[in-house]
Design an enzyme around this catalytic site. Structure first.
Site, PDB file in Angstrom:
ATOM      1  N   ASN A  30       0.798  -1.244   0.000  1.00 67.31           N
ATOM      2  CA  ASN A  30       0.000   0.000   0.000  1.00 67.31           C
ATOM      3  C   ASN A  30       0.823   1.283   0.000  1.00 67.31           C
ATOM      4  OD1 ASN A  30       0.640  -0.445   2.675  1.00 67.31           O
ATOM      5  ND2 ASN A  30      -1.362   0.106   3.468  1.00 67.31           N
TER       6      ASN A  30
ATOM      7  N   GLY B  54       2.382  -5.569   7.518  1.00 71.41           N
ATOM      8  CA  GLY B  54       1.359  -6.303   6.780  1.00 71.41           C
ATOM      9  C   GLY B  54       0.216  -6.671   7.699  1.00 71.41           C
TER      10      GLY B  54
ATOM     11  N   THR C 231      -2.217  -8.706  10.394  1.00 66.55           N
ATOM     12  CA  THR C 231      -2.010  -9.382  11.671  1.00 66.55           C
ATOM     13  C   THR C 231      -1.896 -10.893  11.447  1.00 66.55           C
ATOM     14  OG1 THR C 231      -3.148  -7.633  12.874  1.00 66.55           O
ATOM     15  CG2 THR C 231      -3.034  -9.766  13.955  1.00 66.55           C
TER      16      THR C 231
ATOM     17  N   GLY D 238       1.505 -11.617  10.096  1.00 66.97           N
ATOM     18  CA  GLY D 238       2.475 -11.280  11.143  1.00 66.97           C
ATOM     19  C   GLY D 238       2.620 -12.398  12.162  1.00 66.97           C
TER      20      GLY D 238
ATOM     21  N   GLU E 276       4.584  -4.357  12.236  1.00 63.76           N
ATOM     22  CA  GLU E 276       3.563  -3.312  12.060  1.00 63.76           C
ATOM     23  C   GLU E 276       2.372  -3.985  11.409  1.00 63.76           C
ATOM     24  OE1 GLU E 276       3.907  -0.514  13.349  1.00 63.76           O
ATOM     25  OE2 GLU E 276       6.065  -0.349  13.631  1.00 63.76           O
TER      26      GLU E 276
ATOM     27  N   ARG F  29      -7.850   8.358   2.345  1.00 60.73           N
ATOM     28  CA  ARG F  29      -6.498   8.381   1.783  1.00 60.73           C
ATOM     29  C   ARG F  29      -6.150   6.990   1.239  1.00 60.73           C
ATOM     30  NH1 ARG F  29      -0.762   9.096   4.123  1.00 60.73           N
ATOM     31  NH2 ARG F  29      -1.548   7.983   5.905  1.00 60.73           N
TER      32      ARG F  29
ATOM     33  N   CYS G  62      -3.190   1.151   7.018  1.00 58.52           N
ATOM     34  CA  CYS G  62      -3.379   0.503   8.314  1.00 58.52           C
ATOM     35  C   CYS G  62      -3.827   1.497   9.381  1.00 58.52           C
ATOM     36  CB  CYS G  62      -2.112  -0.226   8.744  1.00 58.52           C
ATOM     37  SG  CYS G  62      -0.680   0.843   8.708  1.00 58.52           S
TER      38      CYS G  62
ATOM     39  N   GLU H 156       8.505   2.169  14.475  1.00 55.10           N
ATOM     40  CA  GLU H 156       9.302   2.665  13.355  1.00 55.10           C
ATOM     41  C   GLU H 156       9.342   4.180  13.437  1.00 55.10           C
ATOM     42  OE1 GLU H 156       7.559   1.030   9.770  1.00 55.10           O
ATOM     43  OE2 GLU H 156       8.800  -0.746   9.963  1.00 55.10           O
TER      44      GLU H 156
END
Ligand SMILES: *[C@@H]1O[C@H](CO)[C@@H](O)[C@H](O)[C@H]1NC(C)=O
Ligand SMILES: *[C@@H]1O[C@H](CO)[C@@H](O)[C@H](O)[C@H]1NC(C)=O
Length: 333
Positions: free
Chosen positions: A6, A85, A87, A90, A107, A135, A141, A313
């Site tokens: 994205n 990406g 959950t 992840g 993340e 947006r 996310c 981050e």
């Protein structure tokens, strides 16, 4: 570094920059759907004089993406994993990293609350929702997801939002002022449609949109009076559907929002200073926008709590993900 589709340049830049700044070499696995931005960044890294072998890109096909991801996670040569990406993916990667006890920063998905209190400046709240909901066609996310508007201002807020959607959202050439694009794939389209149908079945009112423009193009959609039981308040929609629920009590709505298993971003609008502090602290999320719909910037730590991830981050703290602490006790040398 396993990056999503994205924001195919920004997500990679935010991972790579702090890592190489503190002396790591990196391997980037871009999303199978968007490999070209990563390759362009590698070329720029080369032109900028970064030594060969420091920034590496490993593009994959969609078929091989799971195998390549697993190989990276299980490799003892890889000391840390930084992933952005879903959950679901992840959790899978974390389990694959367990065998080598890797440092992981994750993340993952969000389901951002967006609350409008009666004292809010409604025009600013509408602008904040337009920015945080639509947006990237709703595919971020940190997109507003669980939108809750106090019953005293619900109808007025919805009317202003519908006007803004009519006036500001346009399909077409993004270099020529358009703001809306396609969904990434059919699965994304189907999820938005499922959430919309479910909300309508549970008594929501369609205010604008609701249609498909063919292919992967969905109309920006607003529904109001959405039941708290709806699917769109239990899962991340990840598309251009603004589903608005009503609430009466601050405490009840925050208790409800806090039941979510994820907690990435959260937004709210209020001009009551006591409430601003109380709500900012009560929301179980990693990032709060008080009276703004845009909170991400490189100076600020980005990341979530609960099943939205591990680590941060950006900001100085972002480089900590790529450092280890070593204690040396010199005695008698
Ligand atoms: C709002 O939704 C409820 C169900 O959640 C329904 O009973 C009610 O009629 C709806 N109100 C309006 C104004 O659409
Ligand atoms: C969030 O809501 C939960 C569930 O109602 C509650 O237990 C918790 O105290 C709230 N969190 C904060 C920080 O207020």
């Amino acid at each position: 570094m396993i990056a999503p589709w994205n924001f195919p340049a920004a997500m990679i830049a935010r991972k790579v920059a702090p890592a190489i700044a503190v002396g790591c070499t990196v391997v980037i696995k871009p999303a199978a759907l968007t490999p070209l931005s990563a390759l362009a960044l590698a070329k720029l890294a080369d032109e900028a004089g970064i030594p060969a072998g420091v920034v590496n890109v490993l593009p994959t096909s969609e078929e091989l993406t799971a195998t390549v991801g697993e190989t990276i996670c299980r490799s003892p040569k890889v000391t840390a994993l930084s992933f952005t990406g879903s959950t679901r993916v992840g959790k899978l990667l974390l389990s694959q990293c367990a065998g080598t006890v890797k440092k992981c920063s994750m993340e993952l998905g969000g389901q951002a609350p967006f609350i409008v209190f009666p004292s809010a400046d409604l025009d600013k709240a509408v602008a904040g929702l337009m920015a945080s909901k639509f947006r990237n066609t709703g595919q971020t996310c940190v997109c507003s997801n669980n939108i809750m508007v106090h019953e005293d201002v619900h109808d007025q807020f919805v009317a202003k939002l519908v006007e803004a959607v009519k006036k500001e959202l346009k399909f077409g050439d993004i270099l020529n002022g358009a703001t809306m694009g396609p969904m990434i794939n059919q699965m994304g389209v189907d999820k938005v449609k499922r959430h919309l149908e479910d909300a309508l079945e549970k008594g929501a009112k369609l205010e604008i949109g609701g249609g498909s423009l063919g292919g992967l193009y969905l109309e920006p959609t607003v529904v109001s009076n959405v039941s708290w039981e709806s699917l769109c308040f239990k899962e991340e929609t990840f598309g251009p559907l603004a589903a608005i629920g009503k609430f009466k009590e601050e405490e009840t709505v925050i208790d409800f929002l806090n039941t979510s298993r994820v907690g990435l971003a959260g937004y709210f609008f209020s001009r009551d200073a006591g409430q601003v502090w109380r709500v900012a602290e009560a929301l179980e999320v990693g990032m709060v926008g008080a009276n703004t719909g845009m909170l991400s910037c490189c100076e600020a730590p980005f990341g979530g709590v609960k099943e939205s991830g591990l680590g941060r981050e950006g900001a100085l703290i972002g480089s900590e993900e790529f450092l280890e602490t070593k204690y040396i006790c010199f005695a008698d040398c």
